[in-house]
Design a protein around this motif. Structure first.
Motif, PDB file in Angstrom:
ATOM      1  N   LEU A 100       0.826  -1.213   0.000  1.00 36.56           N
ATOM      2  CA  LEU A 100       0.000   0.000   0.000  1.00 36.56           C
ATOM      3  C   LEU A 100       0.861   1.265   0.000  1.00 36.56           C
ATOM      4  O   LEU A 100       0.350   2.359   0.257  1.00 36.56           O
ATOM      5  CB  LEU A 100      -0.917  -0.002   1.233  1.00 36.56           C
ATOM      6  CG  LEU A 100      -1.846  -1.212   1.362  1.00 36.56           C
ATOM      7  CD1 LEU A 100      -2.646  -1.125   2.662  1.00 36.56           C
ATOM      8  CD2 LEU A 100      -2.795  -1.302   0.175  1.00 36.56           C
ATOM      9  N   CYS A 101       2.140   1.137  -0.315  1.00 37.00           N
ATOM     10  CA  CYS A 101       3.087   2.267  -0.258  1.00 37.00           C
ATOM     11  C   CYS A 101       2.498   3.539  -0.873  1.00 37.00           C
ATOM     12  O   CYS A 101       1.985   3.532  -1.989  1.00 37.00           O
ATOM     13  CB  CYS A 101       4.376   1.876  -0.989  1.00 37.00           C
ATOM     14  SG  CYS A 101       5.578   3.214  -1.057  1.00 37.00           S
TER      15      CYS A 101
ATOM     16  N   LYS B 199       0.314 -14.789   1.437  1.00 41.95           N
ATOM     17  CA  LYS B 199      -0.351 -13.591   1.979  1.00 41.95           C
ATOM     18  C   LYS B 199      -1.859 -13.818   2.101  1.00 41.95           C
ATOM     19  O   LYS B 199      -2.471 -13.408   3.093  1.00 41.95           O
ATOM     20  CB  LYS B 199      -0.078 -12.396   1.080  1.00 41.95           C
ATOM     21  CG  LYS B 199      -0.893 -11.193   1.503  1.00 41.95           C
ATOM     22  CD  LYS B 199      -0.407  -9.934   0.873  1.00 41.95           C
ATOM     23  CE  LYS B 199      -1.269  -8.785   1.347  1.00 41.95           C
ATOM     24  NZ  LYS B 199      -0.671  -7.500   1.010  1.00 41.95           N
ATOM     25  N   VAL B 200      -2.461 -14.473   1.109  1.00 42.02           N
ATOM     26  CA  VAL B 200      -3.912 -14.718   1.157  1.00 42.02           C
ATOM     27  C   VAL B 200      -4.265 -15.604   2.343  1.00 42.02           C
ATOM     28  O   VAL B 200      -5.258 -15.358   3.051  1.00 42.02           O
ATOM     29  CB  VAL B 200      -4.398 -15.351  -0.165  1.00 42.02           C
ATOM     30  CG1 VAL B 200      -5.870 -15.755  -0.062  1.00 42.02           C
ATOM     31  CG2 VAL B 200      -4.205 -14.380  -1.333  1.00 42.02           C
ATOM     32  N   ILE B 201      -3.460 -16.627   2.587  1.00 42.00           N
ATOM     33  CA  ILE B 201      -3.697 -17.513   3.738  1.00 42.00           C
ATOM     34  C   ILE B 201      -3.746 -16.689   5.023  1.00 42.00           C
ATOM     35  O   ILE B 201      -4.607 -16.875   5.886  1.00 42.00           O
ATOM     36  CB  ILE B 201      -2.588 -18.595   3.829  1.00 42.00           C
ATOM     37  CG1 ILE B 201      -2.657 -19.541   2.630  1.00 42.00           C
ATOM     38  CG2 ILE B 201      -2.639 -19.349   5.161  1.00 42.00           C
ATOM     39  CD1 ILE B 201      -3.811 -20.495   2.624  1.00 42.00           C
ATOM     40  N   ARG B 202      -2.827 -15.727   5.125  1.00 43.28           N
ATOM     41  CA  ARG B 202      -2.785 -14.889   6.325  1.00 43.28           C
ATOM     42  C   ARG B 202      -3.955 -13.920   6.384  1.00 43.28           C
ATOM     43  O   ARG B 202      -4.601 -13.760   7.408  1.00 43.28           O
ATOM     44  CB  ARG B 202      -1.471 -14.110   6.365  1.00 43.28           C
ATOM     45  CG  ARG B 202      -0.324 -14.990   6.764  1.00 43.28           C
ATOM     46  CD  ARG B 202       0.913 -14.158   6.946  1.00 43.28           C
ATOM     47  NE  ARG B 202       1.963 -14.986   7.545  1.00 43.28           N
ATOM     48  CZ  ARG B 202       3.247 -14.765   7.371  1.00 43.28           C
ATOM     49  NH1 ARG B 202       3.660 -13.759   6.647  1.00 43.28           N
ATOM     50  NH2 ARG B 202       4.140 -15.547   7.943  1.00 43.28           N
TER      51      ARG B 202
ATOM     52  N   THR C 285     -10.535 -11.073  -3.227  1.00 46.12           N
ATOM     53  CA  THR C 285     -10.292 -10.863  -4.653  1.00 46.12           C
ATOM     54  C   THR C 285      -8.834 -10.473  -4.866  1.00 46.12           C
ATOM     55  O   THR C 285      -8.269  -9.698  -4.090  1.00 46.12           O
ATOM     56  CB  THR C 285     -11.227  -9.798  -5.262  1.00 46.12           C
ATOM     57  OG1 THR C 285     -10.771  -9.508  -6.595  1.00 46.12           O
ATOM     58  CG2 THR C 285     -11.240  -8.512  -4.462  1.00 46.12           C
ATOM     59  N   LEU C 286      -8.237 -11.048  -5.910  1.00 45.38           N
ATOM     60  CA  LEU C 286      -6.863 -10.690  -6.275  1.00 45.38           C
ATOM     61  C   LEU C 286      -6.842  -9.938  -7.601  1.00 45.38           C
ATOM     62  O   LEU C 286      -5.888 -10.026  -8.368  1.00 45.38           O
ATOM     63  CB  LEU C 286      -5.975 -11.934  -6.322  1.00 45.38           C
ATOM     64  CG  LEU C 286      -5.655 -12.452  -4.918  1.00 45.38           C
ATOM     65  CD1 LEU C 286      -6.553 -13.574  -4.528  1.00 45.38           C
ATOM     66  CD2 LEU C 286      -4.205 -12.792  -4.773  1.00 45.38           C
TER      67      LEU C 286
ATOM     68  N   MET D  67     -12.709  -8.773   0.840  1.00 49.29           N
ATOM     69  CA  MET D  67     -11.428  -8.074   0.954  1.00 49.29           C
ATOM     70  C   MET D  67     -10.578  -8.257  -0.299  1.00 49.29           C
ATOM     71  O   MET D  67     -10.751  -9.214  -1.050  1.00 49.29           O
ATOM     72  CB  MET D  67     -10.657  -8.580   2.174  1.00 49.29           C
ATOM     73  CG  MET D  67     -10.175 -10.012   2.047  1.00 49.29           C
ATOM     74  SD  MET D  67      -9.185 -10.531   3.480  1.00 49.29           S
ATOM     75  CE  MET D  67     -10.429 -11.307   4.482  1.00 49.29           C
ATOM     76  N   GLY D  68      -9.663  -7.317  -0.498  1.00 48.84           N
ATOM     77  CA  GLY D  68      -8.674  -7.442  -1.569  1.00 48.84           C
ATOM     78  C   GLY D  68      -7.345  -7.900  -0.991  1.00 48.84           C
ATOM     79  O   GLY D  68      -7.072  -7.697   0.196  1.00 48.84           O
ATOM     80  N   SER D  69      -6.531  -8.514  -1.839  1.00 47.84           N
ATOM     81  CA  SER D  69      -5.186  -8.891  -1.408  1.00 47.84           C
ATOM     82  C   SER D  69      -4.237  -8.625  -2.563  1.00 47.84           C
ATOM     83  O   SER D  69      -4.461  -9.097  -3.674  1.00 47.84           O
ATOM     84  CB  SER D  69      -5.139 -10.368  -1.005  1.00 47.84           C
ATOM     85  OG  SER D  69      -3.890 -10.696  -0.429  1.00 47.84           O
ATOM     86  N   ARG D  70      -3.225  -7.810  -2.307  1.00 49.46           N
ATOM     87  CA  ARG D  70      -2.254  -7.417  -3.337  1.00 49.46           C
ATOM     88  C   ARG D  70      -0.935  -8.092  -3.073  1.00 49.46           C
ATOM     89  O   ARG D  70      -0.313  -7.871  -2.035  1.00 49.46           O
ATOM     90  CB  ARG D  70      -1.978  -5.915  -3.236  1.00 49.46           C
ATOM     91  CG  ARG D  70      -2.942  -5.035  -3.954  1.00 49.46           C
ATOM     92  CD  ARG D  70      -2.430  -3.600  -3.932  1.00 49.46           C
ATOM     93  NE  ARG D  70      -1.598  -3.324  -5.110  1.00 49.46           N
ATOM     94  CZ  ARG D  70      -1.157  -2.106  -5.424  1.00 49.46           C
ATOM     95  NH1 ARG D  70      -1.414  -1.081  -4.657  1.00 49.46           N
ATOM     96  NH2 ARG D  70      -0.434  -1.921  -6.518  1.00 49.46           N
TER      97      ARG D  70
END
Ligand SMILES: [Zn+2]
Length: 343
Positions: free
Chosen positions: A102-103, A157-160, A264-265, A287-290
């Motif tokens: 998210l920088c 990251k998605v798992i977390r 969603t990715l 939620m989104g995951s980047r």
């Protein structure tokens, strides 16, 4: 150095000699051994993602540090490294709190805004290179080790984020894709019950091998009803959507049960129509995951080094065959990931 250069939108790679990069202050130059060839970078090769030309794409690298610019103290010449895909500032609120995807001063992507790994040498800010831990045999498996920084780290990251646990049923939309297969792998690693959802039924064998307990084909059946049936009417705990079309998002949202999480990715990035009543009654989350943080890339390298998971690569070729390989990636004919051997 030799490099695969894209000279204009939609044009094929040109294998040509270009000047060696020279590291400036805070930068490092790495000799590339292998580089992953996923759909993310095929979007650039195909011209669906705009870049300035000429451009060298690729970010999933295994390489060895060749030269260091002034002031670099975190790396040594000869260190084996992989790369972090995002160009982040390292000092904003989000970078400091381990949420650097998210920088606030985001500088873009390796292989898009700056030249990437489809070349014998790659130059990046030194902080974008992450050391490969001992115990990972990068000399023997450079292609597999190279793709960990995306193909394993993104699912980790998605798992977390979705807090996937052993009590969860997880449905992966787009399960047969390069990231989807690895998402199945990580969901199974987390001891969840795993359901693969994909229209590419020819990938179901690979999905099962990667960890899917069941496979659902939305071309043959209503996906949300199938997911309800497979969970005795309760709905799934987690939906992970790599397709993110209106159809898949809505099917995923409808399939969520109590405490459900929809991740969603991006994918095709369309709108989701979720009922507020359904979200309320089930305390469901969308939620989104980047991508992943640097720490998640490091954790992923450790996970593979410990033998917990192993990336699935089914097509590894010399750099001269980049064009043919990318045509296969474009058609969705690669199972898991593909990679080029560069050096
Ligand atoms: Zn930042």
């Amino acid at each position: 150095m030799k490099a695969l250069v894209l000279e204009a939108e939609g044009q094929p790679f040109r294998l040509k000699s270009v000047p060696d990069p020279v590291p400036g202050p805070g930068e490092a130059v790495v000799r590339v051994i292998a580089c992953g060839a996923g759909l993310t970078i095929q979007h650039v090769r195909a011209g669906r993602i705009k870049v300035d030309y000429p451009r060298i794409i690729g970010h999933e690298i295994t390489g060895v540090v060749e030269a260091l610019g002034a002031g670099v103290t975190t790396l040594k010449v000869g260190d084996p490294v992989t790369a972090y895909f995002y160009l982040t500032c390292g000092h904003c609120r989000w970078c400091r709190s381990n949420r650097e995807t998210l920088c606030e001063n985001f500088g873009g992507y390796v292989g898009r805004e700056v030249d990437g790994g489809y070349a014998e040498l790659i130059k990046l800010p030194a902080r974008n290179f992450l050391k490969i831990p001992e115990g990972l045999d990068w000399r023997k498996h450079p292609a597999e080790v190279g793709v960990i920084c995306d193909a394993i780290a993104t699912p980790v990251k998605v798992i977390r984020r979705a807090q996937v646990s052993a009590w969860d049923t997880v449905a992966v939309f787009g399960a047969g894709g390069g990231l989807g297969i690895h998402m199945l792998m990580l969901a199974k690693w987390a001891h969840a019950r795993v359901i693969a959802v994909d229209v590419a039924a020819d990938k179901f064998d690979a999905c099962r091998k990667a960890g899917a307990d069941e496979c659902v084909n939305p071309a043959e059946t209503d996906a949300s009803e199938a997911l309800r049936d497979l969970t005795g009417g309760k709905g799934v705990d987690v939906v992970i959507d790599f397709v993110s079309s209106r159809t898949t998002l809505n099917a995923g949202a409808k399939a969520l049960g109590r405490g459900g999480r929809l991740v969603t990715l991006g994918g095709s990035g369309q709108a989701v129509e979720a009922s507020a009543q359904h979200l309320l009654n089930n305390e469901a989350i969308i939620m989104g995951s980047r991508y992943a943080t640097k720490q998640e890339v490091i954790d992923s390298l450790e996970l593979v080094a410990r033998g917990e998971v192993w990336p699935l690569l089914t097509d590894i070729r010399p750099m001269q065959e980049a064009e043919a390989l990318h045509q296969k990636v474009e058609k969705g004919e690669v199972t898991g990931r593909a990679a080029l051997l560069i050096g």
